[in-house]
Each structure stands twice: as C-alpha cells, then as structure tokens.
Design a protein around this motif. Sequence first.
Motif, PDB file in Angstrom:
ATOM      1  N   SER A  15      -0.601  12.028 -14.381  1.00 42.58           N
ATOM      2  CA  SER A  15      -1.617  11.272 -13.639  1.00 42.58           C
ATOM      3  C   SER A  15      -1.399   9.766 -13.768  1.00 42.58           C
ATOM      4  CB  SER A  15      -3.017  11.636 -14.132  1.00 42.58           C
ATOM      5  OG  SER A  15      -3.131  11.398 -15.535  1.00 42.58           O
ATOM      6  N   GLU A  16      -0.910   9.358 -14.925  1.00 42.18           N
ATOM      7  CA  GLU A  16      -0.642   7.930 -15.139  1.00 42.18           C
ATOM      8  C   GLU A  16       0.591   7.476 -14.372  1.00 42.18           C
ATOM      9  OE1 GLU A  16      -2.420   7.322 -19.651  1.00 42.18           O
ATOM     10  OE2 GLU A  16      -0.443   8.228 -19.410  1.00 42.18           O
ATOM     11  N   VAL A  17       1.565   8.371 -14.210  1.00 46.05           N
ATOM     12  CA  VAL A  17       2.753   8.033 -13.421  1.00 46.05           C
ATOM     13  C   VAL A  17       2.339   7.658 -12.000  1.00 46.05           C
ATOM     14  CG1 VAL A  17       4.912   8.900 -12.455  1.00 46.05           C
ATOM     15  CG2 VAL A  17       4.279   9.483 -14.802  1.00 46.05           C
ATOM     16  N   LYS A  18       1.442   8.451 -11.421  1.00 42.59           N
ATOM     17  CA  LYS A  18       0.955   8.143 -10.072  1.00 42.59           C
ATOM     18  C   LYS A  18       0.321   6.765 -10.032  1.00 42.59           C
ATOM     19  CE  LYS A  18      -1.986   9.810  -6.298  1.00 42.59           C
ATOM     20  NZ  LYS A  18      -2.583   8.498  -5.964  1.00 42.59           N
ATOM     21  N   GLN A  19      -0.484   6.431 -11.036  1.00 40.99           N
ATOM     22  CA  GLN A  19      -1.149   5.130 -11.040  1.00 40.99           C
ATOM     23  C   GLN A  19      -0.154   3.989 -11.210  1.00 40.99           C
ATOM     24  OE1 GLN A  19      -4.434   4.709 -10.302  1.00 40.99           O
ATOM     25  NE2 GLN A  19      -3.790   2.572 -10.146  1.00 40.99           N
ATOM     26  N   VAL A  20       0.898   4.211 -12.003  1.00 43.62           N
ATOM     27  CA  VAL A  20       1.947   3.198 -12.162  1.00 43.62           C
ATOM     28  C   VAL A  20       2.607   2.911 -10.821  1.00 43.62           C
ATOM     29  CG1 VAL A  20       4.245   2.778 -13.127  1.00 43.62           C
ATOM     30  CG2 VAL A  20       2.417   3.625 -14.603  1.00 43.62           C
ATOM     31  N   LEU A  21       2.937   3.959 -10.078  1.00 39.32           N
ATOM     32  CA  LEU A  21       3.550   3.774  -8.758  1.00 39.32           C
ATOM     33  C   LEU A  21       2.585   3.096  -7.793  1.00 39.32           C
ATOM     34  CD1 LEU A  21       5.327   7.242  -8.421  1.00 39.32           C
ATOM     35  CD2 LEU A  21       6.402   5.049  -8.972  1.00 39.32           C
ATOM     36  N   GLU A  22       1.322   3.504  -7.838  1.00 39.73           N
ATOM     37  CA  GLU A  22       0.297   2.878  -6.977  1.00 39.73           C
ATOM     38  C   GLU A  22       0.181   1.383  -7.265  1.00 39.73           C
ATOM     39  OE1 GLU A  22      -1.494   4.003  -4.521  1.00 39.73           O
ATOM     40  OE2 GLU A  22      -1.678   6.190  -4.706  1.00 39.73           O
ATOM     41  N   ASP A  23       0.138   1.029  -8.548  1.00 43.75           N
ATOM     42  CA  ASP A  23       0.041  -0.392  -8.940  1.00 43.75           C
ATOM     43  C   ASP A  23       1.195  -1.191  -8.354  1.00 43.75           C
ATOM     44  OD1 ASP A  23      -2.184   0.163 -10.478  1.00 43.75           O
ATOM     45  OD2 ASP A  23      -1.123   0.121 -12.394  1.00 43.75           O
ATOM     46  N   ALA A  24       2.408  -0.675  -8.535  1.00 42.95           N
ATOM     47  CA  ALA A  24       3.611  -1.411  -8.132  1.00 42.95           C
ATOM     48  C   ALA A  24       3.688  -1.574  -6.624  1.00 42.95           C
ATOM     49  CB  ALA A  24       4.851  -0.688  -8.658  1.00 42.95           C
ATOM     50  N   GLU A  61       6.843  10.196  -2.305  1.00 46.30           N
ATOM     51  CA  GLU A  61       6.565   9.796  -0.930  1.00 46.30           C
ATOM     52  C   GLU A  61       5.319   8.922  -0.935  1.00 46.30           C
ATOM     53  OE1 GLU A  61       6.235  13.142   1.642  1.00 46.30           O
ATOM     54  OE2 GLU A  61       8.151  14.030   1.015  1.00 46.30           O
ATOM     55  N   ALA A  62       5.342   7.869  -0.140  1.00 45.75           N
ATOM     56  CA  ALA A  62       4.205   6.953  -0.082  1.00 45.75           C
ATOM     57  C   ALA A  62       4.110   6.337   1.313  1.00 45.75           C
ATOM     58  CB  ALA A  62       4.354   5.854  -1.135  1.00 45.75           C
ATOM     59  N   THR A  63       2.990   5.730   1.603  1.00 44.11           N
ATOM     60  CA  THR A  63       2.783   5.074   2.896  1.00 44.11           C
ATOM     61  C   THR A  63       2.429   3.609   2.692  1.00 44.11           C
ATOM     62  OG1 THR A  63       0.426   5.634   2.916  1.00 44.11           O
ATOM     63  CG2 THR A  63       1.944   7.208   3.929  1.00 44.11           C
ATOM     64  N   LYS A  64       2.805   2.817   3.691  1.00 42.97           N
ATOM     65  CA  LYS A  64       2.450   1.400   3.650  1.00 42.97           C
ATOM     66  C   LYS A  64       0.953   1.229   3.897  1.00 42.97           C
ATOM     67  CE  LYS A  64       3.730  -3.085   5.626  1.00 42.97           C
ATOM     68  NZ  LYS A  64       4.617  -3.778   6.581  1.00 42.97           N
ATOM     69  N   ALA A  65       0.408   2.066   4.791  1.00 43.47           N
ATOM     70  CA  ALA A  65      -1.021   2.002   5.101  1.00 43.47           C
ATOM     71  C   ALA A  65      -1.837   2.533   3.928  1.00 43.47           C
ATOM     72  CB  ALA A  65      -1.321   2.822   6.351  1.00 43.47           C
ATOM     73  N   GLY A  66      -3.039   2.003   3.784  1.00 45.94           N
ATOM     74  CA  GLY A  66      -3.922   2.473   2.730  1.00 45.94           C
ATOM     75  C   GLY A  66      -4.294   1.364   1.773  1.00 45.94           C
ATOM     76  N   LYS A  67      -4.821   1.751   0.637  1.00 42.58           N
ATOM     77  CA  LYS A  67      -5.222   0.780  -0.381  1.00 42.58           C
ATOM     78  C   LYS A  67      -4.816   1.313  -1.756  1.00 42.58           C
ATOM     79  CE  LYS A  67      -9.893   2.697  -0.693  1.00 42.58           C
ATOM     80  NZ  LYS A  67     -11.356   2.402  -0.607  1.00 42.58           N
ATOM     81  N   LEU A  68      -5.037   0.507  -2.786  1.00 42.12           N
ATOM     82  CA  LEU A  68      -4.662   0.887  -4.145  1.00 42.12           C
ATOM     83  C   LEU A  68      -5.262   2.248  -4.507  1.00 42.12           C
ATOM     84  CD1 LEU A  68      -3.388   0.172  -6.900  1.00 42.12           C
ATOM     85  CD2 LEU A  68      -5.531  -0.964  -7.497  1.00 42.12           C
ATOM     86  N   GLY A  69      -4.399   3.172  -4.896  1.00 39.86           N
ATOM     87  CA  GLY A  69      -4.846   4.496  -5.301  1.00 39.86           C
ATOM     88  C   GLY A  69      -4.707   5.564  -4.239  1.00 39.86           C
ATOM     89  N   THR A  70      -4.365   5.158  -2.999  1.00 41.72           N
ATOM     90  CA  THR A  70      -4.300   6.133  -1.899  1.00 41.72           C
ATOM     91  C   THR A  70      -2.923   6.236  -1.245  1.00 41.72           C
ATOM     92  OG1 THR A  70      -4.911   4.541  -0.162  1.00 41.72           O
ATOM     93  CG2 THR A  70      -6.718   5.626  -1.374  1.00 41.72           C
ATOM     94  N   ARG A  71      -1.969   5.396  -1.638  1.00 36.29           N
ATOM     95  CA  ARG A  71      -0.706   5.329  -0.904  1.00 36.29           C
ATOM     96  C   ARG A  71       0.298   6.412  -1.318  1.00 36.29           C
ATOM     97  NH1 ARG A  71      -1.730  -0.323  -1.698  1.00 36.29           N
ATOM     98  NH2 ARG A  71      -2.150  -1.385   0.293  1.00 36.29           N
ATOM     99  N   VAL A  72       0.338   6.762  -2.576  1.00 37.90           N
ATOM    100  CA  VAL A  72       1.324   7.745  -3.059  1.00 37.90           C
ATOM    101  C   VAL A  72       0.836   9.149  -2.718  1.00 37.90           C
ATOM    102  CG1 VAL A  72       2.518   8.681  -5.067  1.00 37.90           C
ATOM    103  CG2 VAL A  72       2.088   6.221  -4.907  1.00 37.90           C
ATOM    104  N   VAL A  92      13.028   7.725  -2.692  1.00 35.51           N
ATOM    105  CA  VAL A  92      11.786   7.178  -2.157  1.00 35.51           C
ATOM    106  C   VAL A  92      11.723   7.474  -0.663  1.00 35.51           C
ATOM    107  CG1 VAL A  92      10.419   5.111  -1.725  1.00 35.51           C
ATOM    108  CG2 VAL A  92      11.713   5.316  -3.855  1.00 35.51           C
ATOM    109  N   ILE A  93      10.648   8.118  -0.225  1.00 33.11           N
ATOM    110  CA  ILE A  93      10.363   8.247   1.209  1.00 33.11           C
ATOM    111  C   ILE A  93       9.131   7.400   1.470  1.00 33.11           C
ATOM    112  CG2 ILE A  93       9.699   9.802   3.080  1.00 33.11           C
ATOM    113  CD1 ILE A  93      11.194  12.026   1.632  1.00 33.11           C
ATOM    114  N   PHE A  94       9.342   6.318   2.213  1.00 30.31           N
ATOM    115  CA  PHE A  94       8.270   5.340   2.422  1.00 30.31           C
ATOM    116  C   PHE A  94       7.969   5.246   3.916  1.00 30.31           C
ATOM    117  CE2 PHE A  94       6.678   0.837   2.508  1.00 30.31           C
ATOM    118  CZ  PHE A  94       5.536   1.073   1.756  1.00 30.31           C
ATOM    119  N   LYS A  95       6.777   5.657   4.280  1.00 37.09           N
ATOM    120  CA  LYS A  95       6.366   5.624   5.688  1.00 37.09           C
ATOM    121  C   LYS A  95       5.723   4.279   5.983  1.00 37.09           C
ATOM    122  CE  LYS A  95       5.722  10.619   5.794  1.00 37.09           C
ATOM    123  NZ  LYS A  95       4.776  11.744   6.004  1.00 37.09           N
ATOM    124  N   TYR A  96       6.487   3.490   6.723  1.00 37.88           N
ATOM    125  CA  TYR A  96       6.057   2.121   6.969  1.00 37.88           C
ATOM    126  C   TYR A  96       5.452   1.976   8.350  1.00 37.88           C
ATOM    127  CZ  TYR A  96      10.836   2.765   8.566  1.00 37.88           C
ATOM    128  OH  TYR A  96      11.958   3.284   9.141  1.00 37.88           O
TER     129      TYR A  96
END
Length: 596
Positions: A472-481, A503-514, A592-596
């Motif tokens: 769970s902390e790994v997810k938060q580390v990625l979200e922070d970065a 996988e993550a998205t450019k859209a969203g806010k802290l805590g919702t992108r990953v 990394v799969i990043f949906k921009y």
Amino acid sequence: MKKLFLLALTITIFAAAQNVATAKATKNKKSTSSNFELNVAHINDHHSHLEEEKMPLKLGDQTVTVNIGGMARMAQAIDEFRKENKNTLVLHAGDAQTGTLYFTLFEGKADANIMNEIKFDAFTLGNHEFDDGNKGLKGFLDVLKVPVVSANVVPDKGSILENKWKPYIIKNINGEKVAIIGIEVVKKTKESSSPGDDIKFYDEVETARKYVKEVQNKGINKIILLSHAGYERNLEIAKKVEGIDLIVSGDTHYLLGSQFEQFGLKVADPDYPKKIDHANGEPTYVVEAWCYAYLLGQLKLDFNQKGVVTNVVANPQLLIGDNFFEVKDKDNKNVQLTGAEKDKVVKFVNENKNIKFVKNEPQAEKLLEGYKKEKNEMGKKSVGKILDKIPGGSENRIPDAKNPEGSLATTLVMESVLDKLKTIGTRNIDFVIGNAGNIRITLEPGEFNYDLAYTLLPFATNTIYTLEIKGSEVKQVLEDAIDYSLTGGSTGSFPYGAGIRYEATKAGKLGTRVKKIEVLDRKSNEWVPIDANKTYVMGTNSYIASGKDGYKTLGEIIKTRGGTNTYLSDVPIFIDYVKAKKEISRPKSSNVIFKY
C-alpha cells in the motif's frame, strides 16, 4: 678469608642489582602513574574521494561555494596536527574504498598509497572494504602499510585474508601503552557487501567486551575502540562495555557538533564528543568525523593515574581551500567572489576555530596528480557498447506521445541496481524504484566509457538504500512522485523501476492516478499484482530516500522505520553492469504505462 671475601662481593653485587631494579621499577611506575595527555585525530568513510570537491557553505552572512576536503588537503592538516601536538594518534575508522572513479580504476591501490603517505597509526575495516570480495580486499591490503585492526572479523585458516589484520594493536606513546581495538559492522557487511564464506563475523558488543578485558588483563588502562559499527551501535557499545575511553566511529557518515549548524549544515547529534557515563564514574566518549575527507576530527584527552579520562578538549575542523569562492548572480551564473566580499569571508573563516584554510601537502598532491592524470586518460577507455539509442535526460523524463516509454535509460540503470543488490544478497530484494532526474543524458549507440558513465550519473554521492515497505505504501510513493512531477515540482521526480511495473494516468489528482502495480515474484519469476498488505524489500537512491523530489512518503518511512544505506554508488554499479554484459540494448519495456 677468600670465601668471606667472595660472599661479601656476592652480597654487594646482589644489593647493587636490587637497587638498579628498584630504580627501574620506580621509574616505570612513575611513567605509568602520572597524568597523561593524548591527542587524537580521526577520519572515516573517505570512500575514494581523493580530490577536493565543491560545496556551498554559509560563511558569515552569505552562502558561498568552497573547495572542501581532498586527501592531499587532509594530509597537510594531519601533518600540522602532529607538529602542533604531543602524544598523537591518527586513526581511520573504515570505508576507505568505493564511491568514485579512483576506486573503479585503481581498485583501492590509490587509496592505499595516499593512506601510506599520511601514515595513519591504525585503520579498521569497513563494510565496503569487502565490495570486491576477498580478492579485492587482499589487493588493497597488500599495498597498505598502515596497521589494520578488526577483532570481530575472522578469516578461516587457509583464507587468502588470513593474518592480514589483528584484533588490536598496542601503541607505546611516550612511555604509555594505548590499546586500539578494531570493530566492523556485521549485518551490513554480510548483507550489502561481498565477503567470502571463509570470513566469520562476531557480535560487535560481545567482541568489544572480550578484547577490552583481554587488554586490561595485560595491565593496559587506556583503550580506544576504532569501530566501523555505526554511530547508534557504537553508543550501545559505549553504554554496555565499561573500560573503553574513546570510540572512534565510522559507517554512518554523521556530522557531530551543533557548532557546524552555523555553516548551513545538518548535524546528526549536537554533541562532539558524545559522553557516556558509567555507574563506576568512568566516562566513554564517542566521536565520528562526517565523510569524504571533508572534516578532521581532533580532541585532546587528559588521563589521570588510573587511566580515566578527566578532561576532553574537542576541535573538529572543516578543511577548505582559500582560493575559490563562488556565488550565484542574477543570471544564475557562477561568479568569482573578490574584493571586500571575499575579504569578509576570509576574516570569518580565520576567526572561526571549526573551519580552516588548508593547502595541499606537496608529496600527497604529487602522488594524487599521478593518479589523476591516469584517471583522466583512462576515463576515455571503453567498458562496453551501447547498441541502441536509449532515451534519457531532461527531455525524456515523463512519457508522452513522442516518447511513450519515457526515460528508458532510467529503467536500464534500475535494472543494473537490482542486479547488483541480488548479487550481494541484500535481504532478498524485490524491486527498485528511482527518479528520472538522476539520469542526465540519452545513451547513443557506440562505445561506452568511464567518462560517459559519470556524465550519465554525475551524482557520485548518490548511494543505494534498501528498506522494507508495504504494498500500500508503494502505491503512495508512486502517487507522490507522479503528482510532484505534474503539478509544478520537478519533472525529474517521475518514477521508473526494475522488478516492478505500473500503469498510471496524467489525469486525476494525488492518490488517484496509479491504476495498476505488479511485481516480479522472486520465486516464480512471474508478474503478479502487488499485495497491499505484504511487506516487500525495495531499493532506491539516497536522494529520494531522504524525501526529496516529492518523495514525501518514502522520506517518512526512512525517518520513522529506517533503512539501510549500502553506500554503494550507482555509477560503479552501472559500469560493472555494462562490463559484464559487454553489449547493452534497449530495455524490453520501461515498466511504465502512462496514459497522457
């Protein structure tokens, strides 16, 4: 009459002999029972940082950049220390090796020769002395002429390292005997370095207790522990083992003393030295001298007739050059500090006892120049080939439409770090995460040399950390970065890894992108979803481990639960990786799969 004469003569000779013996005993008793002053200078963890380096310091009312450290400057400072004081000891608390191109190219021989030039009185093994295994350490010790002490590291009979060091040495200083016992950090050496199976390690506290008793039984009451066990462990030894007068610490790279805060530096403990009082009224003092030959620790110890320290005068000093001051002008360019502004800084330094202008010692400088010239020539030597263009640098930090895989060079470096940590058996490492800003260029097809390695990874002081972290902390580390890289922070914070993909998205806010995280299972070698409740072992670099570049959660984990700084630099790790592979292609995926 003849017999009486011979008897009288015999009695006379015996009486004379007794008088001589009594006189000698009285003399010896006097020399060991009088008060005694001992002056100790010490360094630790210079990590092959042989040249001076640049550092910003607050000197008076302005911050300027100075040249600091360098082993030629250290040699001069130690030479002056010996000339200005009586009854001196100069000690090195371990980790002479690993960290710069000097070690990569010369395999410890440059470090050994300059240590010989300085003539340290004793050196204890650090965990990084084992980074190249038993054979690498033997090569270093074969050149080193300094006495080596390590009581809790014991080679098996027949090992190539057998008889290469002693548990302790006894120095006769102006008629007084001083014991210097060596101690090595056990856990880190076994987990984060490469000692052979024929090397046995024993507990630091129990070993210290054993050898303190042994030297006391020899009538020695002035005892120094030269210990690479780390500051916290050394405080524990100080509290648990009576009879030690001074512990000279290494491994943790701690700057001690609140007096250094005036220079804009962060200190680990306001006390230099740290005093530990025992129930019997006898103190133990603990010191450490930062790292990279930036600082010379110095203290005067006064012993009473029983060998108890009754007074300590401390004078740790930063060592800087007097010919280089820089500031940033309005165009963010470096300018030379001159005139009245420079005079003001010089005056401040000259009036401050904890910082000192020191020139390079000529012989050490000459020796270093020879290695420096060879290093510059060898810097162009190829270590392998890059077969494909591998994007990196500032323009490729965040994946986009033009380059959907982003900084593949960061992924490649992460793969090299993971490979190294697995090789040295670092606590069953699961994966590594790093920031794109640590990678400064795109790798072009062609020969890859040492100079390119230090251009790709210019932050030689950036070392590798390992830590335990929940899924769970790994997810938060990625979200922070990711959030930091997209919302006005540094694009260099964008995370890449090895042994982990997401996988993550450019859209969203802290805590919702990953949206999705997978890890490469160590046993099955298959990708599996990360378990939020499972504890993993992660590797990263010291820069983001400190919470910088937006890695807030990671910094808090290290601060509250701790981690292990291997002090392995990513530059030699990557060089060794390329050497072993000989040819390097693009990573199969950036993970990394990043949906921009």
